[in-house]
Design an enzyme around this catalytic site. Structure first.
Site, PDB file in Angstrom:
ATOM      1  N   THR A 388       0.875  -1.159   0.000  1.00  0.00           N
ATOM      2  CA  THR A 388       0.000   0.000   0.000  1.00  0.00           C
ATOM      3  C   THR A 388       0.914   1.210   0.000  1.00  0.00           C
ATOM      4  O   THR A 388       2.107   1.060   0.258  1.00  0.00           O
ATOM      5  CB  THR A 388      -0.842  -0.066   1.296  1.00  0.00           C
ATOM      6  OG1 THR A 388      -1.537  -1.294   1.312  1.00  0.00           O
ATOM      7  CG2 THR A 388      -1.812   1.080   1.449  1.00  0.00           C
ATOM      8  N   THR A 406      -4.051   1.278  -2.508  1.00  0.00           N
ATOM      9  CA  THR A 406      -3.383  -0.015  -2.399  1.00  0.00           C
ATOM     10  C   THR A 406      -3.754  -0.977  -3.518  1.00  0.00           C
ATOM     11  O   THR A 406      -4.799  -0.839  -4.149  1.00  0.00           O
ATOM     12  CB  THR A 406      -3.766  -0.676  -1.043  1.00  0.00           C
ATOM     13  OG1 THR A 406      -3.025  -1.875  -0.873  1.00  0.00           O
ATOM     14  CG2 THR A 406      -5.247  -1.013  -0.976  1.00  0.00           C
ATOM     15  N   ASP A 430      -8.755  -9.473   1.633  1.00  0.00           N
ATOM     16  CA  ASP A 430      -9.034  -8.805   2.915  1.00  0.00           C
ATOM     17  C   ASP A 430     -10.371  -9.226   3.516  1.00  0.00           C
ATOM     18  O   ASP A 430     -10.704  -8.854   4.640  1.00  0.00           O
ATOM     19  CB  ASP A 430      -9.024  -7.275   2.744  1.00  0.00           C
ATOM     20  CG  ASP A 430      -7.614  -6.704   2.770  1.00  0.00           C
ATOM     21  OD1 ASP A 430      -6.667  -7.457   3.036  1.00  0.00           O
ATOM     22  OD2 ASP A 430      -7.454  -5.493   2.528  1.00  0.00           O
ATOM     23  N   SER A 460      -7.590  -1.817   6.759  1.00  0.00           N
ATOM     24  CA  SER A 460      -6.905  -1.188   7.890  1.00  0.00           C
ATOM     25  C   SER A 460      -6.356   0.182   7.512  1.00  0.00           C
ATOM     26  O   SER A 460      -5.739   0.849   8.346  1.00  0.00           O
ATOM     27  CB  SER A 460      -5.753  -2.077   8.363  1.00  0.00           C
ATOM     28  OG  SER A 460      -6.246  -3.311   8.804  1.00  0.00           O
ATOM     29  N   GLY A 481      -0.796  -3.245   5.980  1.00  0.00           N
ATOM     30  CA  GLY A 481      -1.832  -4.188   6.406  1.00  0.00           C
ATOM     31  C   GLY A 481      -2.362  -3.808   7.786  1.00  0.00           C
ATOM     32  O   GLY A 481      -2.533  -2.623   8.081  1.00  0.00           O
TER      33      GLY A 481
END
Ligand code: DON
Length: 582
Positions: A388, A406, A430, A460, A481
């Site tokens: 990301t 990301t 995810d 996140s 993450g």
């Protein structure tokens, strides 16, 4: 230290109409000869405008837009497009993200908007679609970046720059090529390792002679250049309904992915209300679900309120223990409650209410590590059978942008859309992959984040803007993450509670606890600089993960001096980014 927690509810405003693409060139304002030159470096002080990102070229592209009369959103679009060329492991047009925009208002708190351009699951996705070793193609979600940047530009761009003129610098970089620096060479070489199954990725991003990339080499991306030119000319219409959409659908059909023409055509950006909390006299604007970052960060800060957060205590075992215990509890709630709010009730207001957060932290034992299992009796734990990038922008009028986007893992799933030159995300990883399977190793199987057609996976990513007395004073965020939440929270704590300068706050070593697995990951530098504190944590029952990463996160941030408006751009040096200001 008195703190009041206030959370705005009812944040789902709904779909944004995405209208005209605005492709005609607007008359550009002449650059003023009186303005200082753009300076680029790890830390840059400036009066007028600042862009900080992982890549010096992209920061400079954004700063040039500011210097030529564009605003922070114009610059954020140009920077995001440039990163899609110059930082391919995460910069993207085939992924998604979140953008927070804060417009200053005279005599009042800023007007803060949150653009959710997270990837969504194709309509065919079901709860167990990803349960068994899904392929890269299967994990690709409908990308949001092009429509996200375009919508932010439509709503907040200065209109001194046409959309086209914000995309063209990226197209030119791809067309003419640019010099690879050490960070990009390392990134490409690492991505190319174990990539035999991805021939288009190797063709597009491999060095033509097959050797390893080195600093000073030139990377030219002709297919991506052509795609970016189409996006410059036709806007999102090309990507979601035109030639690029056709190329994505062909790629899905060839590789067994699920994104259809209809998924692309119906993709919408969602404008949501940020979550607002206060801490130490500062107001924090934090991302709402489907980000888990806002709720978790505000919970962690709330649990730390009223405890000893003096600068001298920063690296004591006691402080580290308190921070870890707060993280543990916030991450347990994350697993239990958080997911896409359009697909179920997510009790954001209740989870961030002062009384609730105080109660959540009330059983922290100052002398002993809690067991993650014990604080979550609701979790039926079973035995176990990326990348990301964040950038920050502030312009001469105080308009601020905090953007994290990301592809999920580094280079996503290494799927380059054939002939179109860009990487697709593997974001659908995810989602909670196996319904009901929550494990001690950190796999989560709770209902709020189970996959479904159209749903956005829990993220996140935590792009944050902080204000004091109504004026923006800090813009920050990070990749990493689940560690993102803890990285951003530690930068915020270091700056707002522990009295560090922004440079110190970003440089300071970090740690991470995510409830499960029940252990602390400390950056190597923390173990080296504070070995006694880490040993003391062990002594009171914490398990220290032996992997000790070299780096956690990459927080490219901007500090605004509230009295003078002076900007300090701080590029996190864990990878090698740059601030560019003038
Ligand atoms: O949205 C998320 O939380 C993840 N897809 C972010 C992935 C990530 O940060 C990996 N990079 N280091």
């Amino acid at each position: 230290m008195q703190q009041v927690w206030r959370v705005t509810v009812g944040w789902v405003v709904g779909l944004l109409a995405v209208g005209a693409v605005g492709c005609r060139s607007a008359a550009r304002p002449p650059a003023s000869a009186n303005l200082p030159d753009i300076r680029v470096g790890a830390t840059v002080e400036a009066e007028h405008g600042m862009v900080v990102s992982v890549c010096p070229i992209a920061s400079r592209v954004g700063a040039q837009v500011l210097r030529d009369g564009g605003n922070a959103v114009d610059a954020a679009v140009a920077t995001g497009m440039a990163l899609a060329v110059t930082w391919p492991e995460a910069g993207n047009i085939g992924g998604g993200g979140f953008m927070m925009v804060a417009e200053p208002r005279r005599g009042d708190s800023p007007d803060v908007r949150f653009f959710d351009y997270r990837e969504s699951a194709p309509a065919a996705v079901q709860a167990d679609t990803f349960a068994n070793k899904p392929s890269s193609h299967l994990l690709a979600g409908t990308p949001g970046t092009v429509r996200g940047l375009h919508t932010a530009w439509q709503q907040h761009g200065s209109k001194r720059f046409a959309w086209r003129d914000l995309v063209l610098p990226a197209a030119k970089l791809a067309e003419e090529g640019f010099s690879v620096d050490a960070a990009l060479a390392a990134s490409l070489n690492s991505g190319l390792r174990n990539s035999d199954a991805f021939s288009e990725f190797r063709r597009v991003y491999g060095k033509p002679d097959g050797s390893a990339w080195a600093a000073g080499d030139r990377l030219v991306l002709p297919d991506l250049a052509a795609t970016l030119r189409r996006i410059a000319d036709r806007g999102p219409a090309d990507f979601y309904e035109g030639q690029t959409a056709d190329a994505i659908v062909r790629e899905m059909e060839a590789g067994g992915g699920l994104i259809t023409a209809s998924d692309l055509k119906t993709y919408r950006v969602r404008l949501r209300q940020p979550i607002v909390g206060t801490f130490n006299g500062y107001t924090l604007y934090a991302p709402p679900p489907p980000s888990s970052g806002g709720v978790a960060m505000l919970q962690i800060l709330g649990m730390l309120q009223g405890r000893d957060l003096s600068p001298e205590s920063r690296w004591s075992a006691n402080t580290l223990h308190l921070i870890v215990e707060a993280m543990r509890r916030a991450f347990a709630d994350r697993a239990r409650y958080l997911g896409d709010p359009d697909y179920g009730q997510v009790p954001v207001a209740a989870l961030t209410a002062g009384d609730y957060v105080r109660k959540l932290g009330s059983d922290i034992d100052p002398a002993k590590a809690t067991s993650s299992e014990q604080i979550a009796p609701w979790a039926q734990l079973r035995e176990n059978g990326g990348q990301t990038t964040h950038y920050s922008v502030v312009d001469v009028n105080g308009l601020a942008v905090s953007n994290t986007y990301t592809l999920e893992q580094s280079f996503g799933g290494k799927v380059v859309v054939r002939g179109a030159g860009f990487l697709l995300n593997n974001e659908l990883g995810d989602f909670n992959p196996r319904p009901g399977q929550t494990t001690r190793t950190g796999q989560i199987g709770t209902p709020p984040n189970l996959a479904a057609g159209g749903k956005r996976p829990l993220s996140s990513m935590t792009p944050v803007i902080v204000a004091r007395e109504g004026r923006v004073c800090l813009v920050t965020g990070s990749p990493g993450g689940r560690t993102i939440i803890n990285t951003v929270t530690q930068v915020v704590l270091n700056r707002l509670a522990f009295g560090m300068t922004l440079r110190e706050a970003v440089d300071a070593p970090r740690l991470h606890h995510q409830w499960m697995p029940d252990g602390i990951r400390v950056e190597k530098a923390l173990a080296t600089q504070h070995p006694d504190a880490v040993e003391a944590l062990r002594a009171i029952g914490h398990r220290i993960d032996p992997t000790m990463p070299d780096r956690q996160g990459d927080a490219h941030s901007i500090d605004v001096n509230p009295a003078t408006g002076r900007l300090t751009g701080v590029a996190d040096q864990r990878i090698g980014g740059a601030a560019a200001g003038y």
